[in-house]
Write a protein that holds these residues in place. Structure first.
Motif: not given
Length: 118
Positions: A62-77, A80-91
């Motif tokens: 599962v990790q190999t399949l999702s490697m480079g395709r998902l990005r986790r972005s965390c805020t105070d709230q 979230e997991l989002a696709r790497a090509d659409t995810a905003p850069e982490p603050a």
């Protein structure tokens, strides 16, 4: 691949590890009637290829399949997991304020004297 990661460098490499691992475990069981206890020498080979257990290999798949395709972005709230090509850069992380200085604890003898000790 950081620590705690079971992912392989490529999907083909991970599938090869799975074939060797599950083949070693199956071979140990299936060859036992023909080879006896010597067939159990395939068990460590299978477990080493699977990096410990079949579940570890599955997690790595599962990790190999999702490697480079998902990005986790965390805020105070929350995170979230989002696709790497659409995810905003982490603050950038906010700066932390230093903790207030603590007053030192009183000496044990002073506490004992205040309580009416000798």
């Amino acid at each position: 691949m950081g620590s705690g990661s079971f992912a392989s460098a490529s999907l083909s490499r991970h599938l090869l590890r799975g074939a060797v691992g599950f083949g070693g475990l199956a071979g140990a069981v299936l060859l036992f009637p023909a080879l006896g206890w010597a067939s159990l020498l395939l068990v460590p080979v299978g477990l080493l290829a699977l990096r410990g257990c079949p579940m570890c290999w599955t997690l790595g798949l599962v990790q190999t399949l999702s490697m480079g395709r998902l990005r986790r972005s965390c805020t105070d709230q929350g995170c979230e997991l989002a696709r790497a090509d659409t995810a905003p850069e982490p603050a950038a992380a906010p700066e932390r304020t230093p903790a207030p200085e603590r007053t030192p604890a009183p000496e044990p003898a002073a506490v004992f004297e205040r309580r009416g000790g000798r």
